[in-house]
Write a protein that holds these residues in place. Structure first.
Motif, PDB file in Angstrom:
ATOM      1  N   LEU A  71       0.826  -1.192   0.048  1.00 52.45           N
ATOM      2  CA  LEU A  71      -0.025  -0.055   0.034  1.00 52.45           C
ATOM      3  C   LEU A  71       0.867   1.097   0.071  1.00 52.45           C
ATOM      4  O   LEU A  71       0.605   2.171  -0.555  1.00 52.45           O
ATOM      5  CB  LEU A  71      -0.952   0.122   1.074  1.00 52.45           C
ATOM      6  CG  LEU A  71      -1.570   1.171   1.438  1.00 52.45           C
ATOM      7  CD1 LEU A  71      -2.665   1.446   0.110  1.00 52.45           C
ATOM      8  CD2 LEU A  71      -2.757   1.075   2.718  1.00 52.45           C
ATOM      9  N   LEU A  72       1.949   1.383   0.963  1.00 52.50           N
ATOM     10  CA  LEU A  72       2.746   2.233   0.809  1.00 52.50           C
ATOM     11  C   LEU A  72       3.412   2.821  -0.495  1.00 52.50           C
ATOM     12  O   LEU A  72       3.554   3.933  -0.829  1.00 52.50           O
ATOM     13  CB  LEU A  72       3.840   2.170   1.931  1.00 52.50           C
ATOM     14  CG  LEU A  72       3.484   2.417   3.354  1.00 52.50           C
ATOM     15  CD1 LEU A  72       4.587   2.015   4.371  1.00 52.50           C
ATOM     16  CD2 LEU A  72       3.175   4.138   3.499  1.00 52.50           C
ATOM     17  N   ALA A  73       3.819   1.475  -1.260  1.00 60.13           N
ATOM     18  CA  ALA A  73       4.429   1.497  -2.347  1.00 60.13           C
ATOM     19  C   ALA A  73       3.589   2.444  -3.272  1.00 60.13           C
ATOM     20  O   ALA A  73       3.900   3.210  -4.150  1.00 60.13           O
ATOM     21  CB  ALA A  73       5.027   0.449  -3.070  1.00 60.13           C
ATOM     22  N   GLY A  74       2.404   1.934  -3.571  1.00 60.03           N
ATOM     23  CA  GLY A  74       1.286   2.412  -4.395  1.00 60.03           C
ATOM     24  C   GLY A  74       1.168   3.931  -4.012  1.00 60.03           C
ATOM     25  O   GLY A  74       0.867   4.730  -4.879  1.00 60.03           O
ATOM     26  N   LEU A  75       1.034   4.290  -2.687  1.00 60.61           N
ATOM     27  CA  LEU A  75       0.710   5.609  -2.328  1.00 60.61           C
ATOM     28  C   LEU A  75       1.856   6.725  -2.864  1.00 60.61           C
ATOM     29  O   LEU A  75       1.633   7.683  -3.040  1.00 60.61           O
ATOM     30  CB  LEU A  75       0.355   5.699  -0.856  1.00 60.61           C
ATOM     31  CG  LEU A  75      -0.749   5.073  -0.345  1.00 60.61           C
ATOM     32  CD1 LEU A  75      -0.952   5.300   1.165  1.00 60.61           C
ATOM     33  CD2 LEU A  75      -2.059   5.847  -0.902  1.00 60.61           C
ATOM     34  N   ARG A  76       3.115   6.020  -2.616  1.00 60.18           N
ATOM     35  CA  ARG A  76       4.424   6.907  -3.066  1.00 60.18           C
ATOM     36  C   ARG A  76       4.274   7.301  -4.587  1.00 60.18           C
ATOM     37  O   ARG A  76       4.731   8.237  -5.058  1.00 60.18           O
ATOM     38  CB  ARG A  76       5.512   5.978  -2.607  1.00 60.18           C
ATOM     39  CG  ARG A  76       5.879   6.309  -1.065  1.00 60.18           C
ATOM     40  CD  ARG A  76       7.481   5.906  -0.705  1.00 60.18           C
ATOM     41  NE  ARG A  76       7.633   4.460  -1.468  1.00 60.18           N
ATOM     42  CZ  ARG A  76       7.589   3.547  -0.355  1.00 60.18           C
ATOM     43  NH1 ARG A  76       7.103   3.622   0.606  1.00 60.18           N
ATOM     44  NH2 ARG A  76       7.991   2.135  -0.777  1.00 60.18           N
TER      45      ARG A  76
END
Length: 237
Positions: A71-76
């Motif tokens: 999820l963090l990778a997608g948000l970044r």
């Protein structure tokens, strides 16, 4: 008011449709097993075009932590792409409820992940997150499982990255970096800043191929990365 009710309703409907078409969709999934850990994510623009990413983690990680990393990778990535409205879909009900404040994160590591997610969410004008069944998230699920084992069979159009440390790890910053004048970076910096190319034709070709992946900031040379901040380049010595 009665005379303009129909017009207002039509106008509201039109505005709602415009806002909806501006929204991007993000599907993420993480995988953790004895063979390895990885994540898959897919961004879909308003026109339906898919952008697919796969990550492999070079550190020990639990299933829930892998889901958070995805999820963090997608948000970044969405933040880097200047996306303003984002709908996120995760197949972890726990994480969806954490972000929605339905459940409280109790483990210290998960609390750090949740804090990082909320920090990135502030970058968007509009954000929603929703739990979906695994069958509705097949592409991201398949990518995460494949990335957790090997990158060898992933298609060329899938962007790949290996994360060597957790996204919640504090990054060390060294303010003072002393560089020699003549290093491997000099031709790149001269080309990016001044448009000067080396005299050797082979070196010219090398510089032009490498240049799009680099940029100069505050006198230093930085290399582009898909999922992490710009990487500061230093001399081999």
């Amino acid at each position: 008011m009665a005379e303009t009710t129909g017009i207002n309703e039509e106008s509201d409907s039109t505005i709602a449709q415009i806002i909806e078409t501006e929204e991007w969709k993000l599907f993420t999934d993480g995988a953790s097993s004895s063979d390895g850990s990885g994540a898959g994510l897919m961004l879909i623009n308003p026109e339906g075009q898919e952008f697919i990413y796969a990550l492999r983690f070079e550190f020990s990680i639990t299933y829930n932590e892998a889901e958070y990393e995805a999820l963090l990778a997608g948000l970044r990535i969405a933040k880097e792409m200047k996306i303003e409205h984002l709908q996120a879909f995760v197949d972890s009900q726990l994480i969806a409820n954490h972000v929605l404040s339905v459940f409280k994160a109790r483990q210290p590591t998960i609390q750090l992940y949740l804090s990082k997610v909320r920090e990135l969410v502030e970058s968007f004008r509009g954000f929603t997150i929703e739990h979906v069944q695994r069958c509705q998230n097949k592409k991201a699920d398949a990518l995460s499982k494949l990335a957790s084992i090997t990158f060898a069979y992933l298609a060329k159009e899938v962007l790949l990255e290996v994360l060597e440390k957790r996204s919640i790890k504090a990054q060390e910053v060294h303010d003072l970096i002393v560089e020699e004048e003549n290093t491997w970076m000099k031709p790149l910096k001269e080309y990016l800043e001044l448009g000067i190319l080396p005299e050797d034709k082979k070196e010219v070709r090398k510089v032009r191929i490498k240049a799009p992946s680099y940029k100069t900031m505050n006198g230093g040379l930085y290399r582009k990365s898909f999922l992490t901040p710009w990487l500061r380049c230093v001399d081999l010595n």
